[in-house]
Scaffold this motif. Structure first.
Motif: not given
Length: 435
Positions: A403-410, A391-393, A395-399
């Motif tokens: 970005d805020s959700f993805s950073a917090s979730y990870l 997931y961290d790799s 970038a398209r799905l994270k965006s």
């Protein structure tokens, strides 16, 4: 039309409202609010300390307010003086971007701005166990092939029929209930709906099943793999896409292979392209990977995928197309967050539409018997850490997820993984104590 919750309470005889939101780990958080105070809560929200839940916050953060979405209100059929209502999280006057329901609503709106409505249905499997969860609740449920067992489902008639009666009362359109492939396991199906409505119903369904089970002295668990030798709890998701007024299924085209339109293939292509990263959301706990990568169960099959493949009407693949105009994602499990499951499906699918993604080769083989012959298909992650890295790799799905959700979730999920790896297991003691 906006529902006035105070008027709803007066009409229905509701004394209390359960204002509920779902955190990043899928836990439902709520405050019980007397009907006399609901008017203020409907406009201002119920106050929470975000750090006290699984959200990426600190004790120094401002109050989090859960603003009830009155259109989601449900009077509890088993406790009619209480009503449940899903809420959206707000802090300092702004929607909390990491909050799962907010994430789904943003992606649902992104689809609608393109003239599209994503409709989904879920198959939420669960076990009925003893209160401590140590074993299934029915000592007579011992068949090697227990799926659709007539006697076993009738021995749990009181629980199953009560839940189904409530779904009928709520107008969900339940249409079948069955004993599933594992001893002590059940599945109950209801009509598909818009993605947000499905997520709200899925969230309430889990609450309802657990509550009714407790009422009968049992425990319901949606844990992906609570018993080593038995089939795990899946949460298969059926996906279709419609025009805004719901008159046309955009995925349906009788002239195309399997009746799946060009748009349907592109949406599926997005799911396939992001599948490894998708697992971090659809299979979000350590235990999830004991289901995906399980050896044969007592019944003879795991009914879960381990490779990124798609097919026609064949349950051994990650995605199957059981009929025209829809497909079934068989990857998610019972731990999937109801809101994030729908959000990530939309995010991946919209990416596929934008990029005109090709889902790749269709395989019609039995993946359980011949999967080793498929060299081109990637394997699904072997554990939660691999899924988080995927997931961290991506970038398209994270965006797309935010970005805020993805950073917090990870951040929180990586902390969870670290906590797990620091735990000393019985296996380590048994196998390495004498090294």
């Amino acid at each position: 039309m906006t529902v006035d919750l105070a008027a709803f309470a007066k009409e229905k005889g509701v004394k209390y409202f359960m204002i509920s939101f779902t955190d990043l780990f899928g836990y439902q958080r709520a405050k019980l609010v007397p009907a006399a105070a609901i008017s203020d809560m409907q406009s201002e929200g119920a106050g929470f300390a975000g750090f006290a839940t699984w959200l990426d916050m600190s004790p120094a953060d401002s109050d989090l307010f859960a603003i009830p979405d009155a259109s989601s209100v449900i009077q509890l059929p088993w406790k009619r003086d209480v009503a449940w209502v899903a809420a959206d999280c707000v802090m300092d006057g702004e929607f909390v971007e990491q909050a799962p329901r907010n994430t789904l609503k943003r992606l649902d709106e992104a689809a609608r701005t393109q003239g599209l409505r994503v409709k989904t249905g879920v198959e939420a499997e669960y076990f009925l166990t003893l209160p401590d969860g140590s074993e299934i609740s029915d000592p007579l449920d011992t068949a090697v092939k227990p799926c659709y067992d007539q006697q076993a489902v009738m021995r749990r008639y009181d629980v199953i029929s009560e839940i189904c009666d409530y779904m009928l009362e709520l107008g969900w359109g339940p249409y079948q209930n069955d004993h599933e492939d594992a001893n002590g396991q059940f599945e109950m199906n209801w009509d598909f709906d818009d993605a947000l409505k499905t997520a709200d119903k899925h969230s309430f369904f889990k609450f309802m099943v657990k509550s009714v089970a407790e009422k009968h002295g049992l425990r319901a668990t949606f844990m992906p793999k609570p018993f080593k030798h038995l089939t795990g709890n899946g949460c298969h998701c059926h996906i279709s896409m419609w025009n805004l007024d719901g008159s046309k299924n955009v995925f349906a085209d009788g002239s195309m292979e399997l009746g799946l339109s060009v748009e349907g293939r592109h949406f599926l292509g997005g799911i396939m392209a992001h599948a490894e990263a998708l697992a971090a959301i659809t299979n979000p706990v350590v235990n999830s990977y004991k289901r995906i990568n399980a050896p044969r169960t007592m019944s003879g099959a795991t009914w879960s995928p381990n490779s990124i493949t798609w097919t026609g009407n064949n349950r051994t693949h990650m995605v199957r197309v059981p009929g025209p105009g829809r497909f079934e994602l068989r990857l998610p499990d019972g731990a999937a967050n109801p809101y994030l499951l729908q959000a990530v499906v939309i995010a991946a699918g919209l990416n596929g539409l934008e990029e005109k993604a090709d889902p790749g080769k269709r395989y019609d083989i039995d993946m359980y018997a011949e999967g080793h012959l498929v060299q081109e298909a990637a394997r699904l992650p072997l554990n939660l850490l691999d899924a988080l890295r995927a997931y961290d790799s991506d970038a398209r799905l994270k965006s797309s997820m935010g970005d805020s959700f993805s950073a917090s979730y990870l951040k929180l999920k990586q902390t969870e993984w670290t906590s797990y790896t620091s735990h000393l297991t019985e296996w380590e003691i048994q196998n390495t104590l004498d090294i």
